[in-house]
Design an enzyme around this catalytic site. Structure first.
Site, PDB file in Angstrom:
ATOM      1  N   ASN A 115       0.759  -1.572   0.091  1.00 21.90           N
ATOM      2  CA  ASN A 115      -0.171  -0.140  -0.324  1.00 21.90           C
ATOM      3  C   ASN A 115       1.196   1.268  -0.447  1.00 21.90           C
ATOM      4  O   ASN A 115       0.417   1.627  -0.444  1.00 21.90           O
ATOM      5  CB  ASN A 115      -0.970   0.188   1.206  1.00 21.90           C
ATOM      6  CG  ASN A 115      -1.568   1.615   1.572  1.00 21.90           C
ATOM      7  OD1 ASN A 115      -2.018   1.504   0.675  1.00 21.90           O
ATOM      8  ND2 ASN A 115      -1.190   2.005   1.905  1.00 21.90           N
ATOM      9  N   ASP A 212      -0.454  -6.701   3.332  1.00 17.76           N
ATOM     10  CA  ASP A 212      -0.724  -5.538   4.297  1.00 17.76           C
ATOM     11  C   ASP A 212      -1.834  -4.845   4.197  1.00 17.76           C
ATOM     12  O   ASP A 212      -1.788  -4.105   3.177  1.00 17.76           O
ATOM     13  CB  ASP A 212       0.741  -5.488   4.562  1.00 17.76           C
ATOM     14  CG  ASP A 212       0.562  -4.495   5.357  1.00 17.76           C
ATOM     15  OD1 ASP A 212       0.410  -4.385   6.618  1.00 17.76           O
ATOM     16  OD2 ASP A 212       1.122  -2.781   5.505  1.00 17.76           O
ATOM     17  N   HIS A 216      -6.467   0.085   3.057  1.00 21.15           N
ATOM     18  CA  HIS A 216      -6.215   1.023   2.636  1.00 21.15           C
ATOM     19  C   HIS A 216      -5.793   1.307   1.012  1.00 21.15           C
ATOM     20  O   HIS A 216      -5.300   2.380   0.405  1.00 21.15           O
ATOM     21  CB  HIS A 216      -5.132   1.872   3.412  1.00 21.15           C
ATOM     22  CG  HIS A 216      -5.178   2.208   5.268  1.00 21.15           C
ATOM     23  ND1 HIS A 216      -5.620   3.083   5.223  1.00 21.15           N
ATOM     24  CD2 HIS A 216      -5.343   1.299   6.242  1.00 21.15           C
ATOM     25  CE1 HIS A 216      -5.981   2.915   6.525  1.00 21.15           C
ATOM     26  NE2 HIS A 216      -5.800   1.050   6.814  1.00 21.15           N
ATOM     27  N   GLU A 248      -5.394  -8.185   4.975  1.00 19.15           N
ATOM     28  CA  GLU A 248      -5.263  -7.741   7.102  1.00 19.15           C
ATOM     29  C   GLU A 248      -6.168  -6.084   6.660  1.00 19.15           C
ATOM     30  O   GLU A 248      -6.038  -4.861   5.775  1.00 19.15           O
ATOM     31  CB  GLU A 248      -4.231  -7.204   7.205  1.00 19.15           C
ATOM     32  CG  GLU A 248      -4.256  -7.125   8.793  1.00 19.15           C
ATOM     33  CD  GLU A 248      -3.201  -5.156   8.901  1.00 19.15           C
ATOM     34  OE1 GLU A 248      -3.298  -4.506   7.910  1.00 19.15           O
ATOM     35  OE2 GLU A 248      -3.383  -4.954   9.941  1.00 19.15           O
ATOM     36  N   ARG A 352      -4.678 -19.208  12.319  1.00 18.76           N
ATOM     37  CA  ARG A 352      -3.531 -18.806  12.556  1.00 18.76           C
ATOM     38  C   ARG A 352      -2.780 -19.001  13.971  1.00 18.76           C
ATOM     39  O   ARG A 352      -3.208 -18.096  14.614  1.00 18.76           O
ATOM     40  CB  ARG A 352      -3.391 -17.541  11.559  1.00 18.76           C
ATOM     41  CG  ARG A 352      -1.226 -17.056  12.144  1.00 18.76           C
ATOM     42  CD  ARG A 352      -1.235 -15.649  10.897  1.00 18.76           C
ATOM     43  NE  ARG A 352      -1.900 -14.889  11.716  1.00 18.76           N
ATOM     44  CZ  ARG A 352      -2.003 -13.333  11.118  1.00 18.76           C
ATOM     45  NH1 ARG A 352      -2.126 -13.090   9.922  1.00 18.76           N
ATOM     46  NH2 ARG A 352      -2.694 -12.190  11.485  1.00 18.76           N
TER      47      ARG A 352
HETATM   48  C1  QV4 Z   1       4.828   9.644  12.445  1.00 15.83           C
HETATM   49  C2  QV4 Z   1       3.123   9.526  13.432  1.00 15.83           C
HETATM   50  C3  QV4 Z   1       2.417  10.093  11.932  1.00 15.83           C
HETATM   51  C4  QV4 Z   1       3.146  10.789  11.254  1.00 15.83           C
HETATM   52  C5  QV4 Z   1       4.216  10.649  10.290  1.00 15.83           C
HETATM   53  C6  QV4 Z   1       5.090  11.374   9.816  1.00 15.83           C
HETATM   54  O1  QV4 Z   1       2.581   9.070  14.064  1.00 15.83           O
HETATM   55  O2  QV4 Z   1       1.041  10.662  12.558  1.00 15.83           O
HETATM   56  O3  QV4 Z   1       2.481  11.673   9.679  1.00 15.83           O
HETATM   57  O4  QV4 Z   1       5.201   9.342  11.893  1.00 15.83           O
HETATM   58  O5  QV4 Z   1       5.782  10.084   9.135  1.00 15.83           O
HETATM   59  C7  QV4 Z   1       5.454   3.965  12.689  1.00 15.83           C
HETATM   60  C8  QV4 Z   1       5.448   4.941  13.730  1.00 15.83           C
HETATM   61  C9  QV4 Z   1       5.093   6.042  13.389  1.00 15.83           C
HETATM   62  C10 QV4 Z   1       5.628   6.774  12.305  1.00 15.83           C
HETATM   63  C11 QV4 Z   1       5.385   5.450  11.462  1.00 15.83           C
HETATM   64  C12 QV4 Z   1       5.997   6.950   9.939  1.00 15.83           C
HETATM   65  O6  QV4 Z   1       4.925   4.114  14.681  1.00 15.83           O
HETATM   66  O7  QV4 Z   1       4.417   6.832  14.880  1.00 15.83           O
HETATM   67  O8  QV4 Z   1       4.010   7.694  12.554  1.00 15.83           O
HETATM   68  O9  QV4 Z   1       5.759   4.779  11.291  1.00 15.83           O
HETATM   69  O10 QV4 Z   1       6.800   6.783  10.742  1.00 15.83           O
HETATM   70  C13 QV4 Z   1       3.457  -0.401  11.986  1.00 15.83           C
HETATM   71  C14 QV4 Z   1       2.873  -0.091  13.353  1.00 15.83           C
HETATM   72  C15 QV4 Z   1       2.853   1.236  12.659  1.00 15.83           C
HETATM   73  C16 QV4 Z   1       4.421   1.581  11.522  1.00 15.83           C
HETATM   74  C17 QV4 Z   1       4.090   1.097  10.976  1.00 15.83           C
HETATM   75  C18 QV4 Z   1       5.255   1.399   9.533  1.00 15.83           C
HETATM   76  O11 QV4 Z   1       2.094  -0.719  13.765  1.00 15.83           O
HETATM   77  O12 QV4 Z   1       2.724   2.151  14.584  1.00 15.83           O
HETATM   78  O13 QV4 Z   1       4.468   3.580  12.020  1.00 15.83           O
HETATM   79  O14 QV4 Z   1       4.640  -0.362  11.089  1.00 15.83           O
HETATM   80  O15 QV4 Z   1       6.665   2.029  10.443  1.00 15.83           O
HETATM   81  C19 QV4 Z   1      -4.540  -0.175  11.338  1.00 15.83           C
HETATM   82  C20 QV4 Z   1      -4.368   0.088   9.627  1.00 15.83           C
HETATM   83  C21 QV4 Z   1      -3.816  -1.473   9.824  1.00 15.83           C
HETATM   84  C22 QV4 Z   1      -2.355  -1.495  10.672  1.00 15.83           C
HETATM   85  C23 QV4 Z   1      -2.323  -0.802  11.892  1.00 15.83           C
HETATM   86  C24 QV4 Z   1      -1.083  -1.035  12.712  1.00 15.83           C
HETATM   87  O16 QV4 Z   1      -5.443  -0.118   9.168  1.00 15.83           O
HETATM   88  O17 QV4 Z   1      -3.422  -1.862   8.791  1.00 15.83           O
HETATM   89  O18 QV4 Z   1      -3.017  -0.165  12.355  1.00 15.83           O
HETATM   90  N1  QV4 Z   1      -1.578  -2.229  10.231  1.00 15.83           N
HETATM   91  C25 QV4 Z   1      -0.699  -3.168   9.592  1.00 15.83           C
HETATM   92  C26 QV4 Z   1       0.280  -4.455  10.104  1.00 15.83           C
HETATM   93  C27 QV4 Z   1       1.416  -2.893  10.913  1.00 15.83           C
HETATM   94  C28 QV4 Z   1       1.682  -1.795  10.342  1.00 15.83           C
HETATM   95  C29 QV4 Z   1       0.665  -1.150   9.238  1.00 15.83           C
HETATM   96  C30 QV4 Z   1      -0.006  -1.403   8.865  1.00 15.83           C
HETATM   97  C31 QV4 Z   1       1.742  -0.195   8.393  1.00 15.83           C
HETATM   98  O19 QV4 Z   1      -0.144  -4.868  10.880  1.00 15.83           O
HETATM   99  O20 QV4 Z   1       2.610  -3.325  11.976  1.00 15.83           O
HETATM  100  O21 QV4 Z   1       2.295  -0.308  11.364  1.00 15.83           O
HETATM  101  O22 QV4 Z   1       2.141  -1.089   7.169  1.00 15.83           O
HETATM  102  O23 QV4 Z   1      -5.807   0.087  11.923  1.00 15.83           O
HETATM  103 CA    CA Z   2      -3.460   3.668   0.228  1.00 16.45          CA
END
Ligand code: QV4
Ligand code: CA
Length: 511
Positions: A115, A212, A216, A248, A352
């Site tokens: 995504n 993943d 979105h 997901e 799982r």
């Molecule tokens: C931060 C701020 C943002 C800001 C950004 C600017 O919070 O407001 O805009 O900086 O760059 C990490 C940090 C997070 C940071 C982001 C980008 O934790 O603070 O934003 O990086 O720099 C995992 C973690 C996230 C992590 C992300 C990327 O959970 O914390 O963000 O990896 O490293 C929703 C979705 C669902 C998602 C779930 C967690 O619908 O799809 O949230 N689950 C999947 C994965 C999850 C992963 C992602 C999606 C993203 O299972 O592990 O998020 O790929 O419910």
């Molecule tokens: Ca998207």
């Protein structure tokens, strides 16, 4: 001839829901953050022999290296390119893992982060796991290549460029999730780059993908990508096999986006499952196990043949994603084993099992400030998964999948997989039991008093080993024995203070 054509058409249409497990194996394990060399060994020494159907592996592609905090697990959800190069290993190690696991009947499912790319605030020239250059500020990812044309900035309607409201389905798809640069999956170029990445993995021999952040991505964009995917590698899969897909989507209700929008593409994660089961086992909100009599669609979950289910996942075991404090994890071992046992015994969904690593949880103001910790490592190099003489794991790996109670329930699920839910009993509180046709039976005592009763098991007469308290070894039971009489009845006693207050028997644990 027409009938055969119809049959093949149906098979083709249904294929993306089929995990293509060897001889109908019925559960898989998420070896979160494991190295490819360790997964290959685990397939041969443990997962194959114990009837595990497959492994979900962490994202294998090149990701951003995050130094602050120091190498968090979540850096792997910030792609820099689709080169097979991460702290789990390189492409040769990945290929070797896929070969060796397939050769012992264990499938590989890849966590595909398609995504987005890395966060918008990542520094240009910040390091990445394969050394590829990138510059987020001008959307430059030469390692793919992607440029400014390939992101959704112009489509997003919010001031921040981030998702600001989950009540607006367009925002949820076209804006940045937590600042992650959002790919323009409506363009054929981006769809082709993503499909090329996934086809490279399919040709290596993987059986399917976790998509993943599917919430979105527009369902039709996902479909357009899936339509570009090759059939699976005929070295291990039947001609015409389509990749297994599970998307997901966190849908606990109340948002603009629903899981059902994604059913046409493949299976979908059912997050209500773990949240509700955690509540029931913890006896929260007036829940009790007797209410599990109509578990599954009866609880408002998606159709079983679309559902991907789990007790916890890598996000919600550490307070990310959905489920909150009701989620049971390895930290709550006694209840966790019961919940996983219930999931593996019950016919609903494709199941799982989570396999985790230890991190130093430290709660401040209600949240775990150490929940970012990456895998056990030596200065960023992920540690080997060592195996102790008692078959548990060392070096900080939890290996829930190697806990006897969980390992044996994976085997239970395989034995009963063709059998219907049957012979439900409950005490209108937290003592319940149910069977799977004439192949298996399980009894739980989650009350504060002992269970002592005679139950109809549906099983043939004989002596059975309880696979929770022990194993059947050389025709003997190392744990409790259960005697089923000629009417299928058996007496059960489960102390409320037992280490594991549940009993499970099946036709292959009969002596
Ligand atoms: C931060 C701020 C943002 C800001 C950004 C600017 O919070 O407001 O805009 O900086 O760059 C990490 C940090 C997070 C940071 C982001 C980008 O934790 O603070 O934003 O990086 O720099 C995992 C973690 C996230 C992590 C992300 C990327 O959970 O914390 O963000 O990896 O490293 C929703 C979705 C669902 C998602 C779930 C967690 O619908 O799809 O949230 N689950 C999947 C994965 C999850 C992963 C992602 C999606 C993203 O299972 O592990 O998020 O790929 O419910
Ligand atoms: Ca998207």
């Amino acid at each position: 001839m027409k009938f055969l054509l119809l049959l093949s058409l149906v098979a083709f249409c249904w294929a993306q829901y089929d995990p293509h497990t060897y001889y109908g194996r019925s559960a898989f394990v998420h070896l979160f953050e494991w190295r490819w060399v360790d997964i290959a060994k685990e397939c041969e020494r443990y997962l194959g022999p114990n009837g595990f159907g497959g492994v979900q592996v962490s994202p294998p592609n090149e990701n951003l290296v995050v130094e602050s905090p120091s190498r968090p697990w979540w850096e792997r959800y910030q792609p820099i390119s689709y080169k097979i190069c991460s702290r789990s290993g390189n492409e040769d190690e990945f290929k070797d893992m896929v070969n060796r696991c397939n050769n012992v009947g264990v499938r590989i499912y890849v966590d595909a982060v398609i995504n987005h790319m890395c966060g918008v605030t990542a520094e240009a020239g910040q390091s990445s796991t394969c050394g590829s250059y990138f510059n987020p500020s001008n959307r430059d990812f030469p390692g793919v290549p992607y440029s400014g044309f390939d992101f959704n900035d112009a489509k997003c309607t919010t001031d921040s460029g981030d998702i600001e409201s989950y009540a607006d389905a367009a925002q949820v798809r076209n804006c940045r999730l937590s600042g992650l640069l959002d790919l323009a999956l409506d363009t054929d170029y981006v769809r082709t780059m993503v499909a090329d990445y996934m086809n490279h993995l399919i040709d290596i021999g993987v059986a399917g993908f976790r998509l993943d952040a599917s919430k979105h991505m527009w369902p039709e964009d996902i479909k357009a990508i899936l339509d570009k995917l090759n059939n699976l590698n005929t070295q291990w899969f039947d001609e015409g096999s389509r990749p297994f897909i599970f998307q997901e989507v966190i849908d606990l209700g109340g948002e603009a986006v629903s899981s059902s929008e994604y059913f046409g593409n493949g299976r979908v994660t059912e997050f209500k499952y773990g949240a509700k089961l955690g509540n029931v086992m913890r006896k929260l909100d007036g829940e009790k196990m007797a209410y599990l009599k109509n578990w599954g669609e009866g609880w408002g979950f998606m159709p079983s043949d679309r559902a991907l289910v789990f007790v916890d996942n890598h996000d919600n075991q550490r307070g990310h994603g959905a489920g909150g404090s009701s989620i049971l994890t390895f930290w709550d071992a006694r209840l966790y084993k019961m919940a996983v046992g219930f999931m593996l015994a019950h016919p609903y969904g494709f199941t799982r099992v989570m396999s985790s690593y230890y991190w130093p949880r430290y709660f401040q103001d209600g949240s775990d400030i150490n929940n970012w910790f990456g895998p056990p490592n030596d200065n960023g190099a992920t540690k080997e998964v060592t195996i102790n003489s008692d078959s548990t794991c060392g070096n900080g790996w939890i290996c829930e999948h190697r806990w006897r109670q969980i390992r044996n329930m994976v085997a239970f699920r395989n034995v009963v997989s063709t059998q219907p839910f049957a012979n439900w009993w409950d005490n209108d509180s937290n003592q319940v039991a149910f069977g799977r046709g004439n192949k298996g039976f399980i009894v739980f005592n989650n009350d504060d008093w002992d269970l002592s009763t005679t139950l109809q098991t549906g099983l043939p007469a004989g002596t059975y080993c309880d696979v929770i308290s022990g194993d059947k070894i050389d025709g003997n039971c190392t744990g409790t024995k259960v005697y089923v009489d000629s009417n299928g009845n058996a007496q059960f006693f489960i102390s409320s203070s037992a280490e594991d207050p549940f009993i499970a028997i099946h036709t292959e644990s009969k002596i």
